[in-house]
Write a protein that holds these residues in place. Structure first.
Motif: not given
Length: 125
Positions: A50-53, A58-63, A103-106
């Motif tokens: 769904v989302s991560c930091i 500190g970068s953000l990922y959103y589906a 990993y902060c990604s998909n």
């Protein structure tokens, strides 16, 4: 590490919920020491990030499915992780888990190191 998610519930389409994640009983655990985020899972289906930091920068990922509707945040003072979910839709129905990952990604959901019991989110009219 056992993480505890809370804040789920039954809501109608268009409503909002705010999920929180804590690490009770683990005073040495700091969310800002890890790549941390949320994934969700529907019974019989694979996990979905769904989302991560990212712990690194500190970068953000959103589906793509939640971009513009969900906001992830980390409260370092309270040592909690939050997920503000707005304009919820039936497709958001799932058990939501907070977790640490590699990993902060998909790929976050498939790289989970630690998680706890999830919290059920049901969106239905």
């Amino acid at each position: 590490v056992q993480l505890q998610a809370s804040g789920g519930g039954l809501v109608q389409p268009g409503d909002s919920l705010r999920l929180s994640c804590a690490a009770p009983g683990l005073p040495a655990f700091r969310f800002d020491d890890y790549t941390i985020g949320w994934f969700r899972q529907v019974p019989g289906q694979k996990r979905e990030t769904v989302s991560c930091i990212s712990q690194t920068d500190g970068s953000l990922y959103y589906a793509d499915s939640v971009k513009g509707r969900f906001t992830i945040s980390r409260d370092d003072a309270k040592n909690t992780l939050n997920l503000q979910m707005d304009d919820l839709q039936p497709g958001d129905t799932a058990v939501y888990y907070c977790a640490t990952g590699a990993y902060c990604s998909n790929y976050f959901a498939s790289s989970v190191h630690s998680r706890g019991e999830g919290t059920q989110v049901t969106v239905s009219s």
